[in-house]
Write an enzyme that holds these catalytic residues in place. Sequence first.
Site, mmCIF file in Angstrom:
data_model
loop_
_atom_site.group_PDB
_atom_site.id
_atom_site.type_symbol
_atom_site.label_atom_id
_atom_site.label_comp_id
_atom_site.label_asym_id
_atom_site.label_seq_id
_atom_site.Cartn_x
_atom_site.Cartn_y
_atom_site.Cartn_z
ATOM 1 N N CYS A 127 0.839 -1.210 0.000
ATOM 2 C CA CYS A 127 0.000 0.000 0.000
ATOM 3 C C CYS A 127 0.877 1.264 0.000
ATOM 4 O O CYS A 127 1.518 1.553 -0.991
ATOM 5 C CB CYS A 127 -0.988 -0.041 1.155
ATOM 6 S SG CYS A 127 -2.348 1.116 0.926
ATOM 7 N N HIS A 229 -3.723 -5.485 0.198
ATOM 8 C CA HIS A 229 -3.230 -5.859 1.529
ATOM 9 C C HIS A 229 -3.217 -7.374 1.718
ATOM 10 O O HIS A 229 -4.131 -7.922 2.363
ATOM 11 C CB HIS A 229 -4.077 -5.177 2.608
ATOM 12 C CG HIS A 229 -3.806 -3.709 2.723
ATOM 13 N ND1 HIS A 229 -2.832 -3.192 3.539
ATOM 14 C CD2 HIS A 229 -4.364 -2.662 2.078
ATOM 15 C CE1 HIS A 229 -2.799 -1.878 3.424
ATOM 16 N NE2 HIS A 229 -3.722 -1.518 2.534
ATOM 17 N N GLU A 231 -1.591 -9.029 3.756
ATOM 18 C CA GLU A 231 -1.529 -9.366 5.192
ATOM 19 C C GLU A 231 -2.932 -9.456 5.800
ATOM 20 O O GLU A 231 -3.138 -10.212 6.750
ATOM 21 C CB GLU A 231 -0.658 -8.350 5.952
ATOM 22 C CG GLU A 231 -1.301 -7.028 6.319
ATOM 23 C CD GLU A 231 -1.525 -6.077 5.144
ATOM 24 O OE1 GLU A 231 -1.163 -6.425 4.004
ATOM 25 O OE2 GLU A 231 -2.096 -4.982 5.362
#
Length: 259
Positions: A127, A229, A231
């Site tokens: 990001c 994202h 994660e």
Amino acid sequence: MKRFFFAAAVLMLLVPLGVSAQQKPVIGVSCSIDGSTVEAGMTYIVSVRKAGGIPFIIPLTTSEAEIDEYLDKIDGLLMTGGEDVSPLLFGQEPSPFLGTVVPERDTYDLTLIRKAVLKGIPILGICRGIQCLNIAMGGDLIQDIPSEVPDAIQHRQTGPRSYGSHTITIEKGSLMARLLGEKEVAVNSFHHQACGKVASCFKVTAKAPDGIIEAIESPDGKFFGVQFHPEGFVYSGKKAFLPIFQHLVKMAGEYAASK
Ligand code: MN
């Protein structure tokens, strides 16, 4: 008997070597700052752990000497998400739609990246991280997608972080295709800025349907970034995105072995 002693001697030599070769690579995780508190999301920490790395948060500093000391301790670098980047750092005046800028974090992020690249430390940017990676190497940003990109789709989803809200198309033959597959993938999206002009050392390897850049990588795969994202997916148990972190850990292991 002789053979036994020979085998034992070989084992005694190899076991310590094997143990050191199997040490987990240390991944420096960039942080944000809130007042006098530095912080990094557990989603990043857990993803590095699940990929086999040891995560360490690098305290925010603008001191080049301190950053050098931190970089000496790590084998890979994970640049995390966060605030908007100051457009003065890539030759633009601020758009009326620019969000919060944190000057000390801009200095910290760009210094970390530039020094890590010079040392050959592998970097994954997520990001804000992909945006800083691009700026540090000479690229620029779209400051605000809705006001600058006609017919843009929604890149600021309101659903949970584990929910993929828009698709990306991945470039055939790229590292990203090896990690996620040569197909359309639904990703999460929490950004209003994006890479604009891409630094010449990177190629674009994934785009959203409106043309917004969602992944870049260096030809050797050592420096790469994603606008979405992974994660958020890994933390919620979606293993399909774990290879992104596993690649960083693998490259970090190779860097550690070369030190
Ligand atoms: Mn997006």
